[in-house]
Structures are given as C-alpha cells and as structure tokens.
Scaffold this active site. Structure first.
Site, PDB file in Angstrom:
ATOM      1  N   ASP A 142     -15.643   2.550  15.823  1.00  0.00           N
ATOM      2  CA  ASP A 142     -16.278   3.864  15.913  1.00  0.00           C
ATOM      3  C   ASP A 142     -17.478   3.740  16.843  1.00  0.00           C
ATOM      4  O   ASP A 142     -17.773   2.660  17.367  1.00  0.00           O
ATOM      5  CB  ASP A 142     -16.640   4.392  14.521  1.00  0.00           C
ATOM      6  CG  ASP A 142     -17.679   3.532  13.841  1.00  0.00           C
ATOM      7  OD1 ASP A 142     -18.213   2.608  14.486  1.00  0.00           O
ATOM      8  OD2 ASP A 142     -17.952   3.769  12.657  1.00  0.00           O
TER       9      ASP A 142
ATOM     10  N   ASP B 278      -8.734   6.687   8.499  1.00  0.00           N
ATOM     11  CA  ASP B 278      -9.477   5.524   8.016  1.00  0.00           C
ATOM     12  C   ASP B 278     -10.321   5.975   6.853  1.00  0.00           C
ATOM     13  O   ASP B 278     -10.718   7.148   6.786  1.00  0.00           O
ATOM     14  CB  ASP B 278     -10.422   4.989   9.108  1.00  0.00           C
ATOM     15  CG  ASP B 278     -11.694   5.814   9.186  1.00  0.00           C
ATOM     16  OD1 ASP B 278     -12.698   5.409   8.569  1.00  0.00           O
ATOM     17  OD2 ASP B 278     -11.697   6.885   9.827  1.00  0.00           O
TER      18      ASP B 278
ATOM     19  N   CYS C 182       5.446  -1.613  -7.713  1.00  0.00           N
ATOM     20  CA  CYS C 182       4.705  -2.150  -6.569  1.00  0.00           C
ATOM     21  C   CYS C 182       5.082  -3.610  -6.328  1.00  0.00           C
ATOM     22  O   CYS C 182       5.228  -4.391  -7.261  1.00  0.00           O
ATOM     23  CB  CYS C 182       3.201  -2.027  -6.827  1.00  0.00           C
ATOM     24  SG  CYS C 182       2.186  -2.704  -5.515  1.00  0.00           S
TER      25      CYS C 182
ATOM     26  N   CYS D 201       3.268  -5.742  -4.379  1.00  0.00           N
ATOM     27  CA  CYS D 201       2.140  -6.491  -3.811  1.00  0.00           C
ATOM     28  C   CYS D 201       1.928  -7.798  -4.584  1.00  0.00           C
ATOM     29  O   CYS D 201       2.438  -7.982  -5.688  1.00  0.00           O
ATOM     30  CB  CYS D 201       0.860  -5.650  -3.804  1.00  0.00           C
ATOM     31  SG  CYS D 201      -0.034  -5.621  -5.372  1.00  0.00           S
TER      32      CYS D 201
ATOM     33  N   CYS E  87       0.594  -7.292  -8.167  1.00  0.00           N
ATOM     34  CA  CYS E  87       1.566  -6.784  -9.147  1.00  0.00           C
ATOM     35  C   CYS E  87       2.687  -7.789  -9.415  1.00  0.00           C
ATOM     36  O   CYS E  87       3.263  -7.797 -10.497  1.00  0.00           O
ATOM     37  CB  CYS E  87       2.137  -5.446  -8.687  1.00  0.00           C
ATOM     38  SG  CYS E  87       0.913  -4.116  -8.818  1.00  0.00           S
TER      39      CYS E  87
ATOM     40  N   HIS F  82      -4.147  -4.844  -3.928  1.00  0.00           N
ATOM     41  CA  HIS F  82      -3.256  -3.817  -4.478  1.00  0.00           C
ATOM     42  C   HIS F  82      -3.514  -2.445  -3.868  1.00  0.00           C
ATOM     43  O   HIS F  82      -2.586  -1.768  -3.422  1.00  0.00           O
ATOM     44  CB  HIS F  82      -3.383  -3.725  -6.002  1.00  0.00           C
ATOM     45  CG  HIS F  82      -2.634  -2.545  -6.526  1.00  0.00           C
ATOM     46  ND1 HIS F  82      -1.271  -2.553  -6.692  1.00  0.00           N
ATOM     47  CD2 HIS F  82      -3.038  -1.283  -6.841  1.00  0.00           C
ATOM     48  CE1 HIS F  82      -0.864  -1.360  -7.114  1.00  0.00           C
ATOM     49  NE2 HIS F  82      -1.921  -0.570  -7.210  1.00  0.00           N
TER      50      HIS F  82
END
Lengths: 376, 376
Positions: free
Chosen positions: B89, B269, B307, B309, B312, B338
């Site tokens: 930015d 974002d 999930c 991930c 998980c 997660h």
C-alpha cells in the site's frame, strides 16, 4: 526399559534408550513442553530439528486443562499431536518453584495454584495416577525439591521423605492399570540431599535398593554456586548404576552439561534454549548473540554460518533483528527453531566425540566459546 | 500487467493476473503482512495454504526497519523469504489511522511516527521511491483517505488532491530506475470521494484518464454503516474499467466480500482472519466459533469437520481451547493457519461458483451461515 550403552570415553558415555514410541540417543536433550506444547514450536518442527523426546510438566497439565480431560481425549501424545516419547516430571519441582502456601506432610503437599489460587493436594499416588493417565513414557517419582541453602537436618529429613515417597510411587504404579492408549510408564527415582555428599549418597543407595528404571539428580541449579553444583555432579554420577539412564534435572547451561556428560550423565532438560530464544539471546558456533543489537541492523549474514537450521538457511540477522524489535510472533518461532537446533546439534556432535574418543577435545573447544563474552 | 478475464456470472467475474513472480487467481484474498511477516505465519505455511499474493505496509516498513535497509539487503521478498507477488500500500491509510499530528499540504503529509513520535514527511514521490526500493510487485498511488463522515466540500477537495497525487505517482514512477532485484511495480490508482456517488464517479474518471494498471476503491470500511458501503460498492464497481483488476481496499468481512464480488470486485485484503485468529475467533463452515468457550473443554472434534487445514487435520477443539487459555504461541499459529486457510478456501470455492454460474446460490448459502449468531 531397554537401555544399551554404546561407547565410553573415560566416564562420558553414549547409549540408546528404546521405548514403545521410539529411540532416544544419549546423551540427549529434552525440549521442555510445559503446557502440552514446546513454546513457539509445532510438533513437525520438533521432529525436523531431530528431537527424540520432550518433557512435559505434570503440575501444569494437572491444573490446566486437567489430566482427566487429556486422558478422556486419548492421552497427551494425541492431545498435542506428538507421537515420540514424553517424559513427565512429577510436579514436585513446580510446587516448590511456582505455587504458594505449600504445606508438606507425610502424605504429600498441599498448595495453591499459581493460576487461580485454588487449593490442591499432590501425593506420590496422585502423581503416579496423573502421569499414567497422561500416557507418559517416562514418569518421575514425586519428590520434595530441597531448597538452597538448606541445613543438614532439613536436607536429611527432606531426602528421607523423598525416598519414602519414591517407594510409594513404585508400589502404587505397579497396582495401576496402564492407560488403554499407552504402555505403563518407566519410572525414575530422584536423588535429593542438598549439597551434602553423604546425604546424596544415602539418597541414591536407598533408591537403588527400591529399584528404578533410571535415576535422576534433582535439587541442582536451584541457586547454588557453580562449584558446589559441579562438586555434587562429579561426586554422584559415578556412583549411579551404570546400566541405567542418569538424568540431571533442569540443568541446561551447555558448560554445565559438558561437565555432567564428562562425569557420565545421559539426560538433560531445560527451558534455557527456548526462553532465551524468546528474549532474543541466540546460541551460535561463535558464541552467544543478542539479536537486538544495532550492529545487526543491516547484517545480511545468517545468525550462524555453520548452522543448517531453517532459520539460518533462510533469514538474515537484519531480518531477525527487525522481527524481534517489532515483537512479531515469527521472531519467537525462528529464534526457538535456531536455539533448539543448536542444542540438539551440539548433543549430536557430543555423542560423536564420545564415540570417537575425542570428548576431551570437544569439551575444551566448546568451553572456550561458551565462556567467552557474548559476541553481539 | 497481464490481466485475463476468465468467466462471468452476471457482474461477478474470475480472472488471472500474471506477474513476474507468479499468477494470482481472482477474486483473490491477500493476507496482510504489515511488518514484513504475516503475523504468526511462516512463508512456507502461507504457500501451503495456497496464498498467491500478500500485502505489506509501506508506512510500517518505512518507519522500521527502513526501506533503505531492506533495499540494501536485496528487497522485501528476499528479506522476508517470500518469492511470490507482494502488493504494497502507499502509506496513506496508515498515516490516517495510526500516526498523530498529521499536516496535509499540496506536496504531501507531515506526520509523527506511532512508534517513537519522530517527524516524517510522505509525498507521492517518496511513496513511489519507497515501494520501488522494496521491490514491490503492485504499488499503490499515494492517497488521502477521506474520513467518515466527511462534508461534501472536504470530500471533493480530498479527492482532487488524491487525483493530483496519483498523477504525480505515475509520472515519478516512470522516471525511476527499477530495483536491480525486481521488475518495476505495476501501479494502481485509488478512488476516493467519501459517500458521495458523484465524487466517486469523478475520482474514477480522473484516474482512468491518467491511466493505471488497476483501480482500487479506498475510504470504505472506515466507520460508515454497511448500507452506505454497499451502496458505494454497487455504484462504483460496474463503472470501473472491465479489463483491469478492481481492488476493494481493507474490506474483509466475508459478507461484504460476497457483495463486492457480486458487483465485480477482484481483489481484497484485511487483517480480519489473522487478527480474529489471535483473539480466538475462528471461521468455520458452520459459522463463527469463540474457542475459549467452556463447551469445548473436552471436545475431541476438529474446529471444522469440513476443513482440510493442518490445524483441523491434527488438533481437537479441546487442545485449541487449552492453548488459547494458556496464552501459548502455538495457539496463535494454529488459529491463524485455520482462519487464513478458511478464507483462501472460501475464495477458491467462490471462483468455482462463478466459473460454473452458481455464484447466486453460493452467496445465498454463505449469507445464511455468515449472518447467523456465532455458534460457539
């Protein structure tokens, strides 16, 4: 417990502990996972840096989340996703160092939680029950950690109590069903006796008479001068049974470890590498570094050019300094990976030195580096 | 900058941004790496969960460690060990939200650092210089973030300034040598105009006349009611050039993202997934969860059974609750993995829905879950 000695270099020795959950090459260093996690590390990262066993704290897990919950969820290994061996301490040292309002009786210790002040009672029986329900691989007998300094009489009474408790631990453990998810833990006895050699000897002899899978020296590195600690280490190690692992509890300064290994100790644990990492003090092959120092502001080099850890392979000192000053979580992660890798690598090299009969040179080489002033 | 549109589902669209450092599938979510690290994550973990681009903050890196140092060390990618695209930015929003004693002139903004109170000056030219020296892949034009609420006159003057600065940014950037380690960044212009549609339209038209690689809507999610934000989103998105990426800055609530994607936005974002993770608020396919709640004390199930991930796959809610209550670093790590995985997976599924012409159903399905009360 299968413990095989491999090589000797004078009193220093290498060996192999075999457990149902994997091998442990000795001398070994156990990273400390107080609350069911080695601070800042994932289990995968611990494996990657070569950790073969970790230590976890009975006192902390008993208070939070509670051993019954961990048991109900399938034990500590499953809870924290770590399938290699875990040694659990007995809680005795934490009651001594963390809790308040201790009241020691023949049966055990009443104390207040350091978290919420609630009242609790730990005994030899309770300590065994907790460690079994966690699914520990190596359990420690419940002891009273003799403070420093302690009068001779106090130290004698204290060790007598510790010995009596050790006997209760062994008896009670043999009466307990193992957890469905674990073998029954091996049990280590803890030598107390303060700074009195005759008491240390008596403590050890009494424990050997009871018979344990391994023997630990407790009550050291509790504020005494180094010389006194070295004196006890040199005195007690050679008296400990040769065919059992010898564990020096809570001693983690690498110089102290060199002295202890030289005298025949096999196992070590300490928060030093992890705690120092979070405080920005890093171990390197050239000496200690304080990563916050201005001189590293634009330093493109890794922490330690001789180190193969993830941190040293991928990051500059300038980046590590930036993360530390910015109080970023990745700072604690990368620093911890490095310090633990450094410790485990130090132990690997130390075992090689013993196996090749060059431990004396190894000790001399490292003593100079370790005793030098911090380089940064 | 190569931007290829792939599929449309009414106004929603999928596309592909190609940069020298890799592809970005749109709509895309950019995890925020404010200080040269996405909080609690390693770059390897970011790749593992499928992040294709991250955002980094010019304001923070300019103040600490300083862009010259990062430049000297080979740029931001090398500094933080991330070889995929980075959007930086311009610093405008952080000056608005973090610093004190702002003094806005035609030339730029004078402000005091939130870290040490030191005095600084950022201008369009300086913002370009910093972003080039970091080696940014996508740079943002230097803007004044119009506060909410703002009078019409203030908003108009502010957007006029932002437009003038945007022109200066483009001109100055074209005069700068790219960094040795990077291509010259693509440049996005930022639409301001507060909550006034005619001003938003004017801002956009002026920017399009100057010509940018992409266009961003700034000054939203700054305290205005949702309805006002949605009103501006619905108004402005269809007016933005179709063949350029459309970036909605700082908006990260998934419900808001659904509305924005429905209207044709491509890039997002927000610190929401990472910040919520550290605070113990976790996104799941069944709604939000507050991990500290007592009901999870002995819960053996993963956070989200749907999930895949790392968290998980390996940990129970009971363990995550324990880590959170114990203030362990691993808590922030596992929660962040997660939440970011959940966000990136949500975007993957959203792209599939657009490609298969089922975005409306996707939006309806998720709206219900997202607008329900937290489940735990």
């Amino acid at each position: 417990m299968k413990f095989t000695l491999k090589d000797f270099d004078e009193k220093a020795r290498t060996g192999l502990i075999e457990t149902g959950r994997g091998q442990i090459h000795t001398p070994t260093f156990m990273p400390v996972g107080t609350q069911g996690t080695v601070k800042a590390m994932s289990p995968d990262e611990l494996k990657e840096i070569g950790a073969e066993i970790i230590l976890s704290n009975t006192y902390h897990l008993y208070l939070r989340p509670g051993h019954e919950i961990i048991h109900q969820l399938g034990g500590l290994h499953k809870f924290m996703n770590w399938d290699k061996p875990i040694l659990t301490d007995s809680g005795g040292f934490q009651i001594y160092s963390l809790s308040s309002l201790r009241k020691i009786t023949e049966d055990g210790v009443e104390f207040r939680s350091h978290i919420d002040g609630s009242l609790h009672f730990l005994s030899p029986e309770k300590a065994m029950e907790i460690q079994v329900s966690l699914g520990s691989d190596i359990a420690m007998a419940f002891d009273e950690c003799t403070p420093y300094p302690a009068e001779y009489d106090y130290a004698m009474k204290s060790l007598t109590l510790t010995t009596r408790w050790a006997r209760s631990c062994k008896q009670f453990l043999s009466s307990l069903q193992p957890s469905a998810f674990s073998h029954q833990p091996f049990l280590f006895g803890i030598i107390q006796g303060g700074m009195y050699k005759d008491l240390r000897k008596k403590s050890l002899e009494d424990l050997v008479e009871i018979g344990f899978d391994g023997y630990a020296a407790g009550g050291l590195s509790v504020g005494e001068p180094k010389e006194e600690m070295y004196d006890i280490i040199e005195f007690i190690a050679p008296l400990m049974p040769e065919n059992r692992p010898r564990y020096l509890m809570g001693v983690g300064d690498l110089m102290d470890i060199l002295v202890a290994v030289e005298n025949g100790f096999d196992m070590f644990d300490c928060v030093m590498p992890t705690r120092n990492a979070r405080n920005g003090t890093l171990f390197t092959s050239r000496g200690r570094i304080s990563i916050k120092r201005t001189e590293f502001k634009a330093d493109a080099d890794p922490l330690d050019p001789d180190c193969d850890c993830y941190t040293c392979r991928n990051y500059s000192k300038a980046y590590l300094r930036h993360l530390f000053l910015s109080k970023e979580i990745l700072s604690m992660r990368l620093n911890t990976i490095h310090n633990l890798y450094f410790y485990l690598d130090f132990f690997r090299k130390m075992r090689e030195a013993i196996n090749s009969g060059t431990f004396k040179e190894f000790k001399r080489y490292w003593s100079e580096i370790l005793q030098a002033k911090a380089v940064g």
